[in-house]
Design an enzyme around this catalytic site. Structure first.
Site, PDB file in Angstrom:
ATOM      1  N   GLN A  90       0.808  -1.212   0.000  1.00 17.72           N
ATOM      2  CA  GLN A  90       0.000   0.000   0.000  1.00 17.72           C
ATOM      3  C   GLN A  90       0.841   1.262   0.000  1.00 17.72           C
ATOM      4  OE1 GLN A  90      -1.106   0.657   4.525  1.00 17.72           O
ATOM      5  NE2 GLN A  90      -1.773  -1.377   3.888  1.00 17.72           N
TER       6      GLN A  90
ATOM      7  N   HIS B  27       0.206   5.765   0.985  1.00 16.26           N
ATOM      8  CA  HIS B  27      -0.709   6.799   1.465  1.00 16.26           C
ATOM      9  C   HIS B  27      -0.427   8.114   0.751  1.00 16.26           C
ATOM     10  CE1 HIS B  27      -1.639   3.964   4.606  1.00 16.26           C
ATOM     11  NE2 HIS B  27      -0.376   3.944   4.997  1.00 16.26           N
TER      12      HIS B  27
ATOM     13  N   ARG C   4      -4.538   0.662  -1.713  1.00 13.41           N
ATOM     14  CA  ARG C   4      -4.026  -0.703  -1.785  1.00 13.41           C
ATOM     15  C   ARG C   4      -3.586  -1.001  -3.213  1.00 13.41           C
ATOM     16  NH1 ARG C   4      -8.701  -3.135   0.672  1.00 13.41           N
ATOM     17  NH2 ARG C   4      -8.138  -2.497   2.762  1.00 13.41           N
TER      18      ARG C   4
END
Ligand code: ZN
Length: 311
Positions: free
Chosen positions: A95, A97, A192
């Protein structure tokens, strides 16, 4: 007299979680698939309640709303830090951010997410996913589209006591067998990229490939972690872990008795080892608390290792 705010954690069941939050941390967890303990949080997805004292039963978000003076009247819609303990029995999804400016535009004004990890425990020869090998976005996109995860993903060896900063735009994943404490900006936005083809309730979890490709930094650059000096004074040892615009984190070790001074807007504490007291109030591994603004001097007694964080 200023009060120490003790918090009750919120637990999250996840497909990759285990039972070590019960077996090693003595928490009353909902199941043997409990991946996260939100230990200090005012996020709407897991808002911790105050355990004792005059605010007993109120949530941290309520305190932020109604008693902002406890936090030096800091601006902002939400208490800015979130502290978690993560038990990864299985690998977490790969993942990334977003940062504040991307999240503001694409996530309805939410905050981006910078996070950092203190490795509490892991198996021998453990590693984490950290960064990637693509030289530019075109190469990144091609490797993702062709599912060439082994060529794309970079792994980093880890051991207990290691510390890692995960800035927005950095590909990362916690791997099976790792227990860690995370300090992060209050945000729950995760893009993701790859989930090992796993199913949750019979369906794959949602991926967010195009947003992930937008925010991944290319090429990957390792973090230079800025800290300030390490200190050893009698029974007290302070190991700085990071000083950044989003949080400053250090590890405190108290052998018998140590007095410190809380002079920040607030300070969070998470006991990761040992037992003792803070200003005479018993604490032990798994206790989490906030010292409000201008708390002043406080004293740890006993044998304790604590991760403290502040802005
Ligand atoms: Zn993350």
């Amino acid at each position: 007299m200023k009060e120490i705010l003790f918090l009750s954690p919120v637990f999250k069941e996840t497909i990759w979680g285990g039972d070590r939050l019960r077996t090693e941390w003595m928490y009353d967890i909902p199941s043997s698939h409990t991946g996260e303990c939100w230990a200090i949080s005012a996020h709407p997805n897991g808002d911790c309640l105050i355990k004792s004292g005059r605010f007993s039963g109120q949530s941290l978000s309520w305190l932020w709303e109604h008693h902002r003076e406890l936090f030096h009247n800091l601006p902002g819609p939400v208490f800015p830090l979130l502290v978690k303990i993560i038990d990864a029995k299985e690998d977490l999804s790969i993942q990334v951010h977003p940062d504040n400016s991307y999240a503001a535009v694409h996530e309805d004004g939410a905050l981006g997410k910078s996070e950092c990890w203190y490795i509490l425990n892991c198996k021998r020869d453990s590693s984490i996913v950290y960064g990637h090998n693509a030289r530019n976005k075109a190469e990144l996109r091609a490797l993702v589209e062709q599912n060439k995860w082994d060529s794309l993903i970079r792994s980093l060896p880890i051991k207990p006591g290691d510390f890692l900063q995960i800035s927005p735009g950095t590909i990362h994943a916690i791997k099976a067998g790792t227990l860690l404490l995370e300090v992060q900006q209050t945000s729950d936005i995760t893009y993701r990229l790859y989930d090992y083809g796993r199913l949750q309730d019979g369906v794959p979890r949602k991926l967010h490939i195009s947003k992930a490709l937008d925010v991944i930094r290319c090429p990957h650059k390792d973090e230079i972690i800025e800290t300030y000096g390490q200190a050893q004074m009698g029974d007290l040892q302070i190991i700085p872990l990071i000083a950044s615009p989003n949080y400053t984190v250090h590890r405190i070790r108290c052998r018998r008795k140590a007095t410190l001074n809380q002079r920040y807007s607030f300070l969070t504490g998470s006991v990761i080892k040992g037992s003792g007291a803070i200003d005479g109030i018993p604490i032990a591994q798994g206790s989490h608390f906030i010292l409000p603004y201008d708390y002043g001097e406080y004293t740890y007694t006993g044998s304790l290792t604590i991760i403290e964080a502040y802005l």
